[in-house]
Design an enzyme around this catalytic site. Structure first.
Site, PDB file in Angstrom:
ATOM      1  N   TYR A 175       0.815  -1.137   0.034  1.00 54.10           N
ATOM      2  CA  TYR A 175      -0.248   0.210   0.229  1.00 54.10           C
ATOM      3  C   TYR A 175       0.820   1.216  -0.048  1.00 54.10           C
ATOM      4  CZ  TYR A 175      -2.945   3.888   2.292  1.00 54.10           C
ATOM      5  OH  TYR A 175      -3.056   5.272   2.637  1.00 54.10           O
ATOM      6  N   ILE A 237      10.021  -3.174   0.943  1.00 53.82           N
ATOM      7  CA  ILE A 237      10.781  -2.666  -0.867  1.00 53.82           C
ATOM      8  C   ILE A 237      10.595  -3.793  -1.737  1.00 53.82           C
ATOM      9  CG2 ILE A 237      13.486  -2.395  -1.922  1.00 53.82           C
ATOM     10  CD1 ILE A 237      14.613  -1.879   1.792  1.00 53.82           C
ATOM     11  N   CYS A 267       2.295  -6.961   1.775  1.00 55.32           N
ATOM     12  CA  CYS A 267       3.853  -8.006   1.323  1.00 55.32           C
ATOM     13  C   CYS A 267       3.407  -9.796   0.996  1.00 55.32           C
ATOM     14  CB  CYS A 267       5.155  -8.023   2.372  1.00 55.32           C
ATOM     15  SG  CYS A 267       5.570  -5.797   1.821  1.00 55.32           S
TER      16      CYS A 267
END
Length: 338
Positions: A175, A237, A267
């Site tokens: 997000y 990341i 994630c």
């Protein structure tokens, strides 16, 4: 005798000039260890000759050898500086930026780097390595191999509250929204280190060092990417690379709406012991008053300083718009601005 004296003075002049030049270069911290070692050995060799009695022929040969060796080292010096003394363009964009506009700009910068490689233009990376810092309107992004089951909504349905985009980066759904710093890194790793794992770890290290300036202990997780504070993820990341040119980057939670993460399994980490956190959330728990909490713009500045230092960019060109000209600042190894 005159010739011998002339050769001796020439010898001393070469040594003095070279030593002075070496100190200047070492002071900048630009040369690699191998070149520094060669220079130091050269100028330890010079005084040794001057302290011993030698014939005119030996003296002439020694001076000539030192001169040609020095010339080769000067050439090596400038070659090394051209590769390591890189500049970084920072697009520090205020306000809210639409995701598609930022994505198009990333792709444009990447193509410029590819074109520079094809044309073998000198110092291309110094001109074009780029860090983009901004905030997005609420958006959920999925990597090219993301599992849609990690979205708790229909990604094909339309909503006025958020956007959904599937892009070429790695990683699962994440997000982005106001209060979260998104950093896009378009770097040519040919000018750094051709290792994506190394690059990912370096980006993590930048964020860990930024958090440390606020007294927050960030760390890596052995099973997941990103930066964690205990069992709470504070930075995600996701990268992609083509011909060693990176794209996409990281997101650091400063003060986003944490409820927006509830629509996804962030994630793809479906573990009840893991959660998502932010800088404001952590500092508030430790008793920091609301008026002492850092702003997004303040955290951005620390990211720029740490990024420029970690990747050894000595010059930073500032942009506050995706199309305007830059202001120039320089950083020394101690992170002070001149």
């Amino acid at each position: 005798k005159c010739i011998a004296v002339l050769l001796f003075l020439t010898h001393i002049l070469i040594i003095w000039y070279g030593t002075s030049n070496m100190q200047q270069v070492l002071g900048r911290g630009c040369l690699n260890n191998a070149v520094c070692s060669r220079i130091q050995k050269l100028f330890r060799f010079g005084p040794f000759l001057s302290q011993h009695s030698v014939t005119r022929q030996q003296s002439a040969c020694s001076s000539l050898l030192l001169f040609h060796t020095h010339q080769r080292l000067v050439s090596t010096q400038y070659s090394t500086l051209a590769k390591t003394d890189l500049g970084l363009r920072v697009y520090n964009i205020p306000g809210i930026t639409q995701y598609q506009k930022a994505l198009a700009f990333q792709r444009e910068k990447r193509e410029l780097l590819k074109s520079a490689k094809d044309n073998k233009r000198e110092n291309a990376a110094a001109e074009n390595d780029t860090l983009i810092l901004l905030e997005h309107n609420p958006v959920y992004t999925l990597g090219k191999n993301s599992d849609v089951e990690n979205c708790r909504f229909d990604i094909n349905s339309h909503s006025e509250d958020y956007e959904v985009h599937i892009v070429e980066r790695g990683g699962e759904v994440t997000y982005h929204g106001p209060g979260q710093i998104v950093g896009y890194t378009i770097l040519d790793l040919d000018n750094h280190k051709k290792d994506l794992h190394w690059f990912l770890r370096e980006v993590e290290e930048v964020i860990i060092r930024v958090l440390d300036t606020y007294g927050i202990i960030g760390s890596r997780h052995e099973a997941y990417t990103g930066v964690w504070v205990g069992d709470e993820k504070i930075a995600a990341i996701g990268l992609s690379a083509s011909r060693w040119i990176t794209m996409h980057g990281f997101s650091l939670n400063v003060s986003p709406s944490m409820s927006d993460f509830d629509r996804i399994i962030p994630c793809g980490i479906d573990d009840p012991t893991k959660s998502v956190t932010s800088i404001h959330h952590i500092l508030s728990r430790t008793g920091t008053s609301s008026d002492a909490l850092p702003s997004v713009s303040q955290v951005r500045e620390r990211i720029i300083e740490q990024f420029a230092t970690r990747f050894q960019f000595h010059t930073v060109y500032y942009h506050n718009h995706l199309e305007k000209k830059a202001s120039l600042f320089s950083y020394n190894p101690k992170l002070s601005r001149s």
